[in-house]
Write an enzyme that holds these catalytic residues in place. Structure first.
Site, mmCIF file in Angstrom:
data_model
loop_
_atom_site.group_PDB
_atom_site.id
_atom_site.type_symbol
_atom_site.label_atom_id
_atom_site.label_comp_id
_atom_site.label_asym_id
_atom_site.label_seq_id
_atom_site.Cartn_x
_atom_site.Cartn_y
_atom_site.Cartn_z
ATOM 1 N N CYS A 67 0.752 -1.215 -0.135
ATOM 2 C CA CYS A 67 -0.135 0.129 0.144
ATOM 3 C C CYS A 67 0.837 1.282 -0.004
ATOM 4 O O CYS A 67 0.242 2.494 -0.473
ATOM 5 C CB CYS A 67 -0.967 0.049 1.170
ATOM 6 S SG CYS A 67 -2.205 -1.359 0.916
ATOM 7 N N HIS A 101 -3.433 7.221 2.090
ATOM 8 C CA HIS A 101 -3.945 5.660 1.834
ATOM 9 C C HIS A 101 -5.166 5.269 2.510
ATOM 10 O O HIS A 101 -5.474 5.410 3.542
ATOM 11 C CB HIS A 101 -2.759 4.583 2.037
ATOM 12 C CG HIS A 101 -3.154 3.043 2.016
ATOM 13 N ND1 HIS A 101 -3.610 2.894 0.749
ATOM 14 C CD2 HIS A 101 -3.201 2.239 2.722
ATOM 15 C CE1 HIS A 101 -3.811 1.538 1.029
ATOM 16 N NE2 HIS A 101 -3.676 1.147 2.214
ATOM 17 N N ASN A 130 -10.203 -0.790 0.286
ATOM 18 C CA ASN A 130 -8.535 -0.346 0.271
ATOM 19 C C ASN A 130 -8.258 -1.225 -1.207
ATOM 20 O O ASN A 130 -8.113 -2.556 -1.215
ATOM 21 C CB ASN A 130 -8.099 -1.131 1.449
ATOM 22 C CG ASN A 130 -6.627 -1.105 1.454
ATOM 23 O OD1 ASN A 130 -6.000 -0.760 0.381
ATOM 24 N ND2 ASN A 130 -5.994 -1.396 2.608
HETATM 25 N N1 ACO Z 1 -17.468 -9.150 10.374
HETATM 26 C C1 ACO Z 1 -17.843 -9.221 11.709
HETATM 27 N N2 ACO Z 1 -17.232 -9.341 12.704
HETATM 28 C C2 ACO Z 1 -15.747 -9.547 12.328
HETATM 29 C C3 ACO Z 1 -15.262 -9.219 10.981
HETATM 30 C C4 ACO Z 1 -16.256 -8.956 10.150
HETATM 31 N N3 ACO Z 1 -15.831 -8.786 8.772
HETATM 32 N N4 ACO Z 1 -13.922 -9.158 11.075
HETATM 33 C C5 ACO Z 1 -13.691 -9.488 12.364
HETATM 34 N N5 ACO Z 1 -14.945 -9.550 13.259
HETATM 35 C C6 ACO Z 1 -14.779 -9.879 14.607
HETATM 36 C C7 ACO Z 1 -13.844 -10.695 15.077
HETATM 37 O O1 ACO Z 1 -13.827 -11.977 14.873
HETATM 38 C C8 ACO Z 1 -13.615 -10.192 16.680
HETATM 39 O O2 ACO Z 1 -14.678 -11.035 17.179
HETATM 40 P P1 ACO Z 1 -14.391 -11.451 18.740
HETATM 41 O O3 ACO Z 1 -14.254 -10.337 19.702
HETATM 42 O O4 ACO Z 1 -15.685 -12.331 19.150
HETATM 43 O O5 ACO Z 1 -13.170 -12.378 18.543
HETATM 44 C C9 ACO Z 1 -14.365 -8.707 16.533
HETATM 45 O O6 ACO Z 1 -15.024 -8.671 15.247
HETATM 46 C C10 ACO Z 1 -13.157 -7.680 16.666
HETATM 47 O O7 ACO Z 1 -12.213 -8.040 15.639
HETATM 48 P P2 ACO Z 1 -10.860 -7.101 15.810
HETATM 49 O O8 ACO Z 1 -10.017 -7.544 14.642
HETATM 50 O O9 ACO Z 1 -10.415 -6.721 17.089
HETATM 51 O O10 ACO Z 1 -11.623 -5.661 14.940
HETATM 52 P P3 ACO Z 1 -10.792 -4.115 14.980
HETATM 53 O O11 ACO Z 1 -11.762 -3.427 15.732
HETATM 54 O O12 ACO Z 1 -9.594 -4.276 15.304
HETATM 55 O O13 ACO Z 1 -11.350 -3.971 13.466
HETATM 56 C C11 ACO Z 1 -9.995 -3.993 11.339
HETATM 57 C C12 ACO Z 1 -10.608 -4.842 12.365
HETATM 58 C C13 ACO Z 1 -11.030 -3.092 10.583
HETATM 59 C C14 ACO Z 1 -9.140 -4.833 10.494
HETATM 60 C C15 ACO Z 1 -8.827 -2.709 11.748
HETATM 61 O O14 ACO Z 1 -8.196 -3.771 12.782
HETATM 62 C C16 ACO Z 1 -8.246 -2.174 10.743
HETATM 63 O O15 ACO Z 1 -8.631 -1.478 10.252
HETATM 64 N N6 ACO Z 1 -6.834 -2.482 10.855
HETATM 65 C C17 ACO Z 1 -5.921 -1.834 9.848
HETATM 66 C C18 ACO Z 1 -5.877 -2.797 8.584
HETATM 67 C C19 ACO Z 1 -5.202 -2.174 7.622
HETATM 68 O O16 ACO Z 1 -5.295 -0.896 7.127
HETATM 69 N N7 ACO Z 1 -4.832 -3.139 6.601
HETATM 70 C C20 ACO Z 1 -4.273 -2.765 5.485
HETATM 71 C C21 ACO Z 1 -2.993 -2.052 5.270
HETATM 72 S S1 ACO Z 1 -2.477 -1.641 3.629
HETATM 73 C C22 ACO Z 1 -1.751 -2.900 2.960
HETATM 74 O O17 ACO Z 1 -0.426 -2.985 2.887
HETATM 75 C C23 ACO Z 1 -2.427 -4.074 1.924
#
Ligand code: ACO
Length: 337
Positions: free
Chosen positions: A115, A258, A288
């Protein structure tokens, strides 16, 4: 020693697959919901490449548009830099773009930095212009990560979409510079946070030669680690490029980050003191798109005449590597301000 040549950003283009996939549609096979995805990420829909789409074709369309907007002939292009982590040929997809454009005088190659790829490619391309090695460069950011995610892994697949976009960059007349300052960073110790790793299976060719043969695993991500990394490091590099230029956040016209997560955009903007009205976002419609997000957003804002010639833009890319960086850009060419 003669002064380094300045840069002008003179054209943009974009191409996305036609197929729109909403959060509700994802819920047809995944245990997820529109509410979860929207509230955690700001994403409502994304474009997904069908079997008829190709990264090389979308990249070529985007590059062609940027070239036309810049007013160049294909044979005037010196370099095509394609930032992608999902090429259709691991030897490089950029040569396919060069052939499609008929840019017969251009050298073309890929650059991989997830990214951060587009920003790194933009900064790399600028060095070729500053050194006098090239006058006209097309920088393309493109990824079709829908072909690399595990569609059963709700923690990752809901985040990504597909797209391609491009910027035309050329040597500027004296006194103008469209790339004011820049910073690039890598922390390879944390590369395990976000991977699309190659997996090797031993292959016995004969008793004394065991070679390896393999394929790629789907995207694996520690979302919380990546989130924390982004909200900590991105404001620091943005502050650094502003300080290097002797400018303040109040002087910015736009913050172009980004497009990974609406909450990351809001947190970075708040830390810098940039008002929400100056934060560019199209996450809701595209998700993304990895290396494509920054030029895709840039192109949309240029087309809508939100970004206008002379506007000052702070941009930051961040992602796998872990890699991140920032640049202070001025859009357009001097005669158009
Ligand atoms: N739908 C429903 N529930 C979900 C989903 C989904 N799609 N995904 C995860 N959950 C659940 C999990 O299982 C978890 O449940 P649990 O508590 O029962 O175990 C709960 O939701 C919370 O999960 P977290 O992973 O803690 O959620 P978080 O608030 O951290 O959000 C997210 C996740 C959106 C991925 C966030 O961490 C984020 O945006 N991180 C940055 C990621 C990013 O930007 N990546 C790209 C980088 S760019 C590149 O180089 C490709």
């Amino acid at each position: 020693m003669s002064a380094a040549v300045g840069i002008a950003l003179t054209g943009s283009g974009a191409a996305s697959p036609a197929r729109v996939v909403t959060n509700d549609e994802l819920s047809l096979w995944l245990d997820t919901s529109d509410d979860w995805i929207r509230s955690r990420t700001g994403i409502a829909a994304r474009r997904i490449a069908t079997a008829d789409d190709s990264l090389e074709s979308l990249s070529s369309q985007a590059a062609q548009q940027a070239l036309e907007q810049a007013g160049w002939r294909p044979d005037q292009v010196d370099l095509i830099l394609l930032a992608t982590s999902s090429p259709e040929d691991l030897f490089g997809s950029a040569p396919a773009v060069q052939a499609a454009l008929g840019a017969s005088n251009a050298v073309a190659f890929d650059l991989t930095a997830a990214c951060s790829g587009f920003l790194f490619a933009l900064i790399t391309a600028a060095q070729y212009i500053r050194s006098g090695a090239c006058r006209r460069v097309l920088v393309v950011g493109a990824d079709l990560l829908s072909r690399w995610v595990d569609w059963q892994d709700r923690r990752t697949c809901v985040l990504f979409g597909d797209g391609a976009a491009a910027v035309a960059m050329e040597a500027a007349p004296e006194g103008w510079d469209g790339l004011l300052t820049m910073v690039m960073r890598t922390d390879g110790r944390r590369r395990g946070c976000l991977t699309m790793a190659h997996q090797v299976t031993p292959q016995v060719l004969h008793d004394h030669l065991h070679a390896g043969f393999g394929g790629f695993r789907p995207i694996a991500m520690d979302g919380q680690e990546v989130y924390k990394f982004a909200v900590q490091q991105v404001p620091l590099v943005l502050t650094q490029v502003l300080e290097q230029a002797g400018l303040t956040a109040e002087q910015l016209d736009w913050l172009l980050l980004h497009q990974a997560n609406e909450r990351i955009l809001a947190s970075v903007a708040q830390r810098l003191g940039v008002p929400a009205a100056k934060v560019l976002s199209n996450l809701g419609s595209y998700g993304n798109t990895s290396a494509a997000t920054i030029p895709l957003m840039l192109h949309e804002a240029v087309e809508a005449q939100r970004i206008r010639p002379g506007h000052l833009i702070a941009s930051s890319g961040f992602g796998a590597g872990l890699s991140w960086g920032a640049a202070l850009l001025r859009w357009g060419r001097p005669d158009a301000t």
